[in-house]
Motif scaffolding. Sequence first.
Motif, PDB file in Angstrom:
ATOM      1  N   GLN A 157       0.909  -1.129   0.083  1.00 34.83           N
ATOM      2  CA  GLN A 157       0.112   0.143  -0.086  1.00 34.83           C
ATOM      3  C   GLN A 157       0.745   1.185   0.230  1.00 34.83           C
ATOM      4  O   GLN A 157       0.605   1.997   1.010  1.00 34.83           O
ATOM      5  N   PHE A 158       1.647   1.285  -0.735  1.00 32.65           N
ATOM      6  CA  PHE A 158       2.618   2.443  -1.253  1.00 32.65           C
ATOM      7  C   PHE A 158       1.973   3.292  -2.435  1.00 32.65           C
ATOM      8  O   PHE A 158       1.440   2.789  -3.104  1.00 32.65           O
ATOM      9  N   TYR A 159       2.228   4.720  -2.233  1.00 35.89           N
ATOM     10  CA  TYR A 159       1.909   5.556  -3.527  1.00 35.89           C
ATOM     11  C   TYR A 159       2.697   6.484  -4.062  1.00 35.89           C
ATOM     12  O   TYR A 159       3.793   6.977  -3.256  1.00 35.89           O
ATOM     13  N   SER A 160       2.787   6.859  -5.246  1.00 35.26           N
ATOM     14  CA  SER A 160       3.449   7.774  -5.737  1.00 35.26           C
ATOM     15  C   SER A 160       3.136   9.224  -5.369  1.00 35.26           C
ATOM     16  O   SER A 160       1.892   9.267  -4.724  1.00 35.26           O
ATOM     17  N   GLY A 161       3.719  10.275  -5.800  1.00 34.91           N
ATOM     18  CA  GLY A 161       3.444  11.546  -5.698  1.00 34.91           C
ATOM     19  C   GLY A 161       2.148  11.972  -5.969  1.00 34.91           C
ATOM     20  O   GLY A 161       1.126  12.641  -5.506  1.00 34.91           O
ATOM     21  N   THR A 162       1.932  11.687  -7.322  1.00 31.61           N
ATOM     22  CA  THR A 162       0.526  11.878  -7.804  1.00 31.61           C
ATOM     23  C   THR A 162       0.435  10.918  -9.124  1.00 31.61           C
ATOM     24  O   THR A 162       1.425   9.978  -9.450  1.00 31.61           O
ATOM     25  N   SER A 163      -0.346  11.452 -10.287  1.00 32.65           N
ATOM     26  CA  SER A 163      -0.547  10.333 -11.519  1.00 32.65           C
ATOM     27  C   SER A 163       0.214  10.893 -12.547  1.00 32.65           C
ATOM     28  O   SER A 163      -0.064  10.419 -13.578  1.00 32.65           O
ATOM     29  N   VAL A 164       1.107  11.812 -12.471  1.00 31.52           N
ATOM     30  CA  VAL A 164       1.823  12.438 -13.777  1.00 31.52           C
ATOM     31  C   VAL A 164       3.395  12.672 -13.462  1.00 31.52           C
ATOM     32  O   VAL A 164       3.406  12.843 -11.974  1.00 31.52           O
ATOM     33  N   CYS A 165       4.011  12.875 -14.219  1.00 31.47           N
ATOM     34  CA  CYS A 165       5.505  12.951 -14.098  1.00 31.47           C
ATOM     35  C   CYS A 165       6.083  13.816 -13.131  1.00 31.47           C
ATOM     36  O   CYS A 165       6.546  13.703 -12.113  1.00 31.47           O
ATOM     37  N   ALA A 166       6.022  14.985 -13.504  1.00 28.49           N
ATOM     38  CA  ALA A 166       6.775  16.303 -12.952  1.00 28.49           C
ATOM     39  C   ALA A 166       6.535  16.532 -11.480  1.00 28.49           C
ATOM     40  O   ALA A 166       7.289  16.340 -10.391  1.00 28.49           O
ATOM     41  N   GLU A 211      -6.720   4.324  -7.838  1.00 23.06           N
ATOM     42  CA  GLU A 211      -5.613   3.461  -7.408  1.00 23.06           C
ATOM     43  C   GLU A 211      -4.704   2.926  -8.407  1.00 23.06           C
ATOM     44  O   GLU A 211      -3.601   3.006  -8.061  1.00 23.06           O
ATOM     45  N   GLY A 212      -5.256   2.770  -9.586  1.00 25.06           N
ATOM     46  CA  GLY A 212      -4.621   2.293 -10.730  1.00 25.06           C
ATOM     47  C   GLY A 212      -3.539   3.416 -11.003  1.00 25.06           C
ATOM     48  O   GLY A 212      -2.678   3.189 -11.773  1.00 25.06           O
ATOM     49  N   GLY A 213      -3.873   4.697 -10.957  1.00 25.32           N
ATOM     50  CA  GLY A 213      -3.012   6.010 -11.041  1.00 25.32           C
ATOM     51  C   GLY A 213      -1.965   6.176 -10.344  1.00 25.32           C
ATOM     52  O   GLY A 213      -1.043   6.989 -10.508  1.00 25.32           O
ATOM     53  N   VAL A 214      -2.067   5.982  -9.151  1.00 21.73           N
ATOM     54  CA  VAL A 214      -1.133   6.210  -7.862  1.00 21.73           C
ATOM     55  C   VAL A 214      -0.526   5.160  -6.990  1.00 21.73           C
ATOM     56  O   VAL A 214       0.350   5.429  -6.449  1.00 21.73           O
ATOM     57  N   ARG A 215      -1.309   4.042  -6.921  1.00 23.37           N
ATOM     58  CA  ARG A 215      -0.512   2.969  -6.090  1.00 23.37           C
ATOM     59  C   ARG A 215       0.499   2.481  -6.886  1.00 23.37           C
ATOM     60  O   ARG A 215       0.727   2.111  -8.010  1.00 23.37           O
ATOM     61  N   ALA A 216       1.585   2.495  -6.309  1.00 29.91           N
ATOM     62  CA  ALA A 216       2.916   2.244  -6.776  1.00 29.91           C
ATOM     63  C   ALA A 216       3.705   0.929  -6.244  1.00 29.91           C
ATOM     64  O   ALA A 216       3.462   0.420  -5.054  1.00 29.91           O
ATOM     65  N   ASP A 248      25.927  -4.914   1.162  1.00 31.83           N
ATOM     66  CA  ASP A 248      25.610  -5.043   2.662  1.00 31.83           C
ATOM     67  C   ASP A 248      25.403  -3.645   3.251  1.00 31.83           C
ATOM     68  O   ASP A 248      24.520  -3.524   4.091  1.00 31.83           O
ATOM     69  N   ASN A 249      26.196  -2.651   2.719  1.00 33.64           N
ATOM     70  CA  ASN A 249      25.912  -1.403   3.227  1.00 33.64           C
ATOM     71  C   ASN A 249      24.846  -0.515   2.456  1.00 33.64           C
ATOM     72  O   ASN A 249      25.307   1.054   2.695  1.00 33.64           O
ATOM     73  N   THR A 250      24.143  -0.905   1.656  1.00 32.26           N
ATOM     74  CA  THR A 250      23.328   0.054   0.748  1.00 32.26           C
ATOM     75  C   THR A 250      21.964  -0.391   0.839  1.00 32.26           C
ATOM     76  O   THR A 250      21.450  -1.187   0.654  1.00 32.26           O
ATOM     77  N   LEU A 251      21.282   0.747   1.022  1.00 26.33           N
ATOM     78  CA  LEU A 251      19.791   0.652   0.973  1.00 26.33           C
ATOM     79  C   LEU A 251      19.210   0.925  -0.341  1.00 26.33           C
ATOM     80  O   LEU A 251      19.677   2.000  -1.132  1.00 26.33           O
ATOM     81  N   ILE A 252      18.683  -0.179  -1.148  1.00 24.83           N
ATOM     82  CA  ILE A 252      18.123   0.042  -2.335  1.00 24.83           C
ATOM     83  C   ILE A 252      16.752   0.185  -2.416  1.00 24.83           C
ATOM     84  O   ILE A 252      16.011  -0.625  -1.629  1.00 24.83           O
ATOM     85  N   ILE A 253      16.156   1.292  -2.912  1.00 21.41           N
ATOM     86  CA  ILE A 253      14.674   1.374  -3.068  1.00 21.41           C
ATOM     87  C   ILE A 253      14.313   1.329  -4.514  1.00 21.41           C
ATOM     88  O   ILE A 253      14.748   1.929  -5.333  1.00 21.41           O
ATOM     89  N   PHE A 254      13.449   0.512  -4.952  1.00 23.10           N
ATOM     90  CA  PHE A 254      12.806   0.551  -6.161  1.00 23.10           C
ATOM     91  C   PHE A 254      11.199   1.018  -6.152  1.00 23.10           C
ATOM     92  O   PHE A 254      10.402   0.463  -5.472  1.00 23.10           O
ATOM     93  N   THR A 255      10.886   1.958  -7.060  1.00 23.71           N
ATOM     94  CA  THR A 255       9.514   2.332  -7.142  1.00 23.71           C
ATOM     95  C   THR A 255       9.049   2.957  -8.536  1.00 23.71           C
ATOM     96  O   THR A 255      10.082   2.815  -9.285  1.00 23.71           O
ATOM     97  N   SER A 256       8.049   3.331  -8.568  1.00 19.27           N
ATOM     98  CA  SER A 256       7.736   4.033  -9.865  1.00 19.27           C
ATOM     99  C   SER A 256       7.032   5.361  -9.729  1.00 19.27           C
ATOM    100  O   SER A 256       6.285   5.517  -8.791  1.00 19.27           O
ATOM    101  N   ASP A 257       6.930   6.316 -10.672  1.00 20.61           N
ATOM    102  CA  ASP A 257       6.406   7.486 -10.710  1.00 20.61           C
ATOM    103  C   ASP A 257       4.912   7.863 -10.660  1.00 20.61           C
ATOM    104  O   ASP A 257       4.449   8.738 -10.234  1.00 20.61           O
ATOM    105  N   ASN A 258       4.444   6.857 -11.335  1.00 15.72           N
ATOM    106  CA  ASN A 258       3.101   6.824 -11.365  1.00 15.72           C
ATOM    107  C   ASN A 258       2.338   5.600 -11.862  1.00 15.72           C
ATOM    108  O   ASN A 258       3.276   4.774 -11.870  1.00 15.72           O
ATOM    109  N   GLY A 259       1.122   5.568 -12.181  1.00 22.01           N
ATOM    110  CA  GLY A 259       0.562   4.158 -12.621  1.00 22.01           C
ATOM    111  C   GLY A 259       0.758   4.045 -13.926  1.00 22.01           C
ATOM    112  O   GLY A 259       1.604   4.570 -14.736  1.00 22.01           O
ATOM    113  N   ALA A 260       0.150   2.754 -14.342  1.00 22.29           N
ATOM    114  CA  ALA A 260       0.678   2.467 -15.941  1.00 22.29           C
ATOM    115  C   ALA A 260       0.037   3.212 -16.908  1.00 22.29           C
ATOM    116  O   ALA A 260      -1.045   3.893 -16.848  1.00 22.29           O
TER     117      ALA A 260
END
Length: 472
Positions: free
Chosen positions: A63-72, A324-329, A286-298
């Motif tokens: 249940q993680f969300y992007s900033g909004t549903s479009v890029c900038a 949800e399809g526009g902002v859940r990431a 081992d000493n690196t936090l890697i985060i993977f996510t997306s800026d908005n929906g499909a």
Amino acid sequence: MRFIFAGLCLLLSFPASAQQKKPNIVLILADDLGIGDIGTYGQKIIQTPNIDRLAAGGLKFTQFYSGTSVCAPSRSALLTGQHTGHTYIRGNKEIMPEGQEPLADSVQTLAMLLKSAGYTTGAFGKWGLGMTGTTGDPNRKGFDEFFGYNCQRQSHRYYPTHLWHNNREVPLEGNDLTNKVLYAPALIQEKTLEFVEKNQNKPFFLFIPTVLPHAELTGPEDEFYRKYENRFEETVYKGNDYGPEATVPGYASVPKPRATYAAMVERMDHYVGEVVQKLTELNLLDNTLIIFTSDNGAHSEGGADPAFFNSTAGFRGQKRDLYEGGVRAPFIAHWPKQIRQARVTDHIAAFWDLLPTFTDLARAPSARYTDGLSLLPTLTGKGRQARHTYLYWEFHEGGGRQAVRSGKWKLVKLQVKTTEKTTYELYNLETDPGETRNLINKKSSVYKKLQKYIEEAHAESTLFPLYLMEGR
């Protein structure tokens, strides 16, 4: 004295990476990738083994969300730690001949805060928050090195005429409106890996805002494309050819759009694997936090087919929607020895939480203001996790849209720019995650509470006004 000297020599004999205490941070941001495009979130056709391994070795948010549903504006929320009711950039505002509305001098970013804490900072991919020489230049917003597309409009092309390395334009000889010689994502990937090599002996923040799998749909006919080339029944996407101005491209025809899109996602996954492999080779993982996510929906631009791939994982809407399809990431966190493997959390969080999370773990100065809450307790399983009263989004196109989520409830407000056209939709995401049953006429007390949150969250912007004066 002899013992002190001997101890100092022993300390200096260890590689710097072994002495390093502050963790490296790698933030990978896909472009227009749907939550359902990744195997660990249910994708059945496209293979994403490297991203799936990050999830298996770390923590996956559902249940993680992007900033909004479009890029900038989504990226602005990410970098400033402020939701779109407060962040400086709230829409895609173009500047000709190249670039977008720049972040102001006064805007503080997570890269600036990490830099002040001793981090070397680099961004490789798509920027879109201010052209070179403006107040939003990535070098003025905390990044020691930038390589890629400064202008998000240029990033519609995978074989562009040029990229930017800091303030220097880098021509890509042979690329034009019809010729495809130098594939930009591959060039950006080379610079990304070079950054890790160059900075392996000091703490670094590596931001990878990849352009994949944003439209246009194209790429090299490599092993990723050949894998999918003949797997699907295809309808040729007949887009418009590029217009007379190279700076404002359309989307060209795509012979096999489904195969091309699948190849783009898997190619992106391969690049993620290369980053992990480089960190492993240099004994930095081992000493690196890697985060993977997306800026908005499909997205469905350029011939992409989110319905075929179930790119939204069954959620309603897509890019430009506040459903949800526009902002859940997708959101995956991998940090060996700090994050236990194969964990899944339903903690509700969003882009603006990353700034306080990163400054917390880096022992960096706190932001002057943030809407976010540090996620370190959820990541590490240590301490008490603070929770949001609500999350808020706004979108300025299509008549204007606002949405707020509080617990299981989600209120969506449509046509906000004109009062007489405004409508509301209320959903219980616990029982109706697909947002199919509008309860606005049955839960008036919930509606009133969430509407107050919308009013509280939105601070009007003179640069990006959400409300029209007429009818208000």
